[in-house]
Design a protein around this motif. Structure first.
Motif, PDB file in Angstrom:
ATOM      1  N   SER A 115       0.816  -1.214   0.000  1.00  0.00           N
ATOM      2  CA  SER A 115       0.000   0.000   0.000  1.00  0.00           C
ATOM      3  C   SER A 115       0.851   1.265   0.000  1.00  0.00           C
ATOM      4  O   SER A 115       0.621   2.170  -0.814  1.00  0.00           O
ATOM      5  CB  SER A 115      -0.932   0.002   1.215  1.00  0.00           C
ATOM      6  N   VAL A 116       1.812   1.340   0.919  1.00  0.00           N
ATOM      7  CA  VAL A 116       2.574   2.581   1.072  1.00  0.00           C
ATOM      8  C   VAL A 116       4.066   2.362   0.876  1.00  0.00           C
ATOM      9  O   VAL A 116       4.876   3.212   1.249  1.00  0.00           O
ATOM     10  CB  VAL A 116       2.324   3.188   2.473  1.00  0.00           C
ATOM     11  N   GLY A 117       4.447   1.241   0.273  1.00  0.00           N
ATOM     12  CA  GLY A 117       5.862   0.937   0.088  1.00  0.00           C
ATOM     13  C   GLY A 117       6.529   1.847  -0.927  1.00  0.00           C
ATOM     14  O   GLY A 117       5.905   2.339  -1.872  1.00  0.00           O
ATOM     15  N   ILE A 118       7.814   2.075  -0.724  1.00  0.00           N
ATOM     16  CA  ILE A 118       8.572   2.961  -1.622  1.00  0.00           C
ATOM     17  C   ILE A 118       8.691   2.347  -3.010  1.00  0.00           C
ATOM     18  O   ILE A 118       8.601   3.050  -4.030  1.00  0.00           O
ATOM     19  CB  ILE A 118       9.962   3.240  -1.021  1.00  0.00           C
ATOM     20  N   VAL A 119       8.897   1.037  -3.086  1.00  0.00           N
ATOM     21  CA  VAL A 119       9.071   0.385  -4.389  1.00  0.00           C
ATOM     22  C   VAL A 119       7.816   0.545  -5.243  1.00  0.00           C
ATOM     23  O   VAL A 119       7.879   0.940  -6.424  1.00  0.00           O
ATOM     24  CB  VAL A 119       9.414  -1.100  -4.203  1.00  0.00           C
ATOM     25  N   ASN A 120       6.659   0.272  -4.678  1.00  0.00           N
ATOM     26  CA  ASN A 120       5.422   0.434  -5.438  1.00  0.00           C
ATOM     27  C   ASN A 120       5.155   1.903  -5.747  1.00  0.00           C
ATOM     28  O   ASN A 120       4.555   2.237  -6.774  1.00  0.00           O
ATOM     29  CB  ASN A 120       4.238  -0.150  -4.661  1.00  0.00           C
ATOM     30  N   GLY A 121       5.581   2.793  -4.861  1.00  0.00           N
ATOM     31  CA  GLY A 121       5.432   4.217  -5.146  1.00  0.00           C
ATOM     32  C   GLY A 121       6.250   4.638  -6.349  1.00  0.00           C
ATOM     33  O   GLY A 121       5.782   5.403  -7.205  1.00  0.00           O
ATOM     34  N   VAL A 122       7.494   4.137  -6.433  1.00  0.00           N
ATOM     35  CA  VAL A 122       8.342   4.448  -7.591  1.00  0.00           C
ATOM     36  C   VAL A 122       7.748   3.847  -8.857  1.00  0.00           C
ATOM     37  O   VAL A 122       7.742   4.486  -9.928  1.00  0.00           O
ATOM     38  CB  VAL A 122       9.768   3.923  -7.344  1.00  0.00           C
ATOM     39  N   LEU A 123       7.241   2.625  -8.765  1.00  0.00           N
ATOM     40  CA  LEU A 123       6.630   1.994  -9.942  1.00  0.00           C
ATOM     41  C   LEU A 123       5.400   2.774 -10.402  1.00  0.00           C
ATOM     42  O   LEU A 123       5.153   2.904 -11.610  1.00  0.00           O
ATOM     43  CB  LEU A 123       6.243   0.550  -9.606  1.00  0.00           C
ATOM     44  N   ALA A 124       4.637   3.298  -9.463  1.00  0.00           N
ATOM     45  CA  ALA A 124       3.463   4.096  -9.829  1.00  0.00           C
ATOM     46  C   ALA A 124       3.886   5.388 -10.519  1.00  0.00           C
ATOM     47  O   ALA A 124       3.247   5.826 -11.493  1.00  0.00           O
ATOM     48  CB  ALA A 124       2.635   4.407  -8.580  1.00  0.00           C
ATOM     49  N   ASP A 125       4.955   6.021 -10.048  1.00  0.00           N
ATOM     50  CA  ASP A 125       5.447   7.236 -10.697  1.00  0.00           C
ATOM     51  C   ASP A 125       5.940   6.964 -12.109  1.00  0.00           C
ATOM     52  O   ASP A 125       5.905   7.857 -12.973  1.00  0.00           O
ATOM     53  CB  ASP A 125       6.579   7.843  -9.862  1.00  0.00           C
ATOM     54  N   LEU A 126       6.416   5.748 -12.340  1.00  0.00           N
ATOM     55  CA  LEU A 126       6.893   5.385 -13.670  1.00  0.00           C
ATOM     56  C   LEU A 126       5.764   4.911 -14.583  1.00  0.00           C
ATOM     57  O   LEU A 126       6.005   4.552 -15.735  1.00  0.00           O
ATOM     58  CB  LEU A 126       7.954   4.278 -13.567  1.00  0.00           C
ATOM     59  N   GLY A 127       4.548   4.915 -14.047  1.00  0.00           N
ATOM     60  CA  GLY A 127       3.413   4.485 -14.850  1.00  0.00           C
ATOM     61  C   GLY A 127       3.209   2.990 -14.882  1.00  0.00           C
ATOM     62  O   GLY A 127       2.461   2.476 -15.725  1.00  0.00           O
TER      63      GLY A 127
END
Length: 314
Positions: free
Chosen positions: A153-165
């Motif tokens: 939900s709030v992990g940095i890895v998934n956050g970076v992946l979301a920013d990359l689309g």
């Protein structure tokens, strides 16, 4: 007038004569007393916190014990249940997979970093510190960092992946991905130790041997593979043995990041023993049985590795 007869003194072979005390024996006994006095605190700690609990665990493995009070002897019932326990076999398989994924990769990464950091690179000391830092901090801190990185939900890895689309990854919902995240964090925390040990071993490599190989026409890769790596075989054996024991004792990173889930996809032998002994069931006897089996497996693997290492050196 005859000279007075001298009193005959008993010699070494005369009956009744005391045997001469070996020279230096008093000093040797004094040194032994000092050595035992210095070892006594450590031996006391080992007895209280290692030998005592180990004997107690072996005793509890043969009991039906569900509280801190007394238990009832059940013989081999706990071991019979263990053989028919699907979760135990799944935990054993997970532990084996985790060991195979972490031990060789961690040792090889440590060797590669050591060979790189042994060269005269700018900022070499800083990079060594950065790589070694995870093993200095508490394993609980390392596990919390892993949770912060791989939380769905709030992990940095998934956050970076979301920013990359890109789509989010199910790090806690998918069993294989959950095991991957645990392996990654374990490698991150162990590589520094292997690197430092290899760097220390590289200092003992005779530079004349390396130079002779270069004079004979060996390239950098051939020197590393044919000369340096074989000379580091005792160090490699030590690191494989230590990492093997560590992998079978993994607990913190699994308990914090996945708690053995999803399902039993990341349940290890140690976490399963803990859940049985201190979970809702409070089955201390069965939890101790899992721990005893884990201890026996670890000892057997260690002895097998020691025997293999002795044969290799011979």
């Amino acid at each position: 007038m005859s000279a007075p007869a001298l009193e005959e003194l008993p010699g070494p072979g005369t009956p009744g004569a005391a045997a001469p005390e070996p020279r230096g024996s008093t000093g040797a006994r004094g040194q032994a007393r000092v050595a035992w006095a210095m070892l006594a605190p450590n031996l006391l700690l080992l007895g209280v916190f290692l030998a005592g609990p180990l004997v107690w665990a072996f005793l509890m493995a043969f009991q039906d014990k569900r509280s801190f009070g007394g238990g009832t002897w059940s013989g081999l019932d706990n071991f019979a249940r263990l053989l028919a326990d699907d979760v135990f076999w799944r935990a054993l398989l997970n532990t084996a997979i985790f060991t195979v994924a972490t031990v060789p990769v961690g040792v090889l990464m440590g060797l590669g970093l050591a060979l790189l950091m042994d060269k005269a690179l700018p900022g070499r000391g800083l990079f060594r510190t950065i790589v070694y830092l995870p093993i200095v901090v508490s394993s609980l801190v390392t596990s919390l960092v892993g949770l912060l990185l791989f939380d769905e939900s709030v992990g940095i890895v998934n956050g970076v992946l979301a920013d990359l689309g890109l789509g989010a990854v199910s790090w806690q919902s998918d069993g294989a991905l959950a095991m991957t995240s645990v392996v990654v964090m374990t490698l991150w925390s162990r590589v520094g130790f292997s690197m430092v040990v290899y760097i220390a071993a590289l200092q003992d490599v005779d530079p004349q041997v390396v130079e002779a190989a270069r004079v004979d026409g060996a390239g950098p890769w051939q020197v590393t593979r044919r000369v340096v790596v074989p000379l580091l075989r005792p160090t490699t054996f030590f690191l494989v043995l230590v990492n093997l024991i560590w992998s079978f004792q993994v607990f913190d990173v699994v308990y914090v990041m996945t708690n053995g889930g999803p399902g039993y996809s990341t349940t290890m032998l140690v976490t399963y023993a803990y859940d049985e002994g201190f979970g809702p069931a409070r089955n201390f006897g069965y939890g101790a049985t899992v721990g005893v089996v884990l201890f026996v497996i670890t000892v057997l693997l260690t002895l097998l590795q020691l025997r293999r290492g002795t044969r290799t050196e011979a």
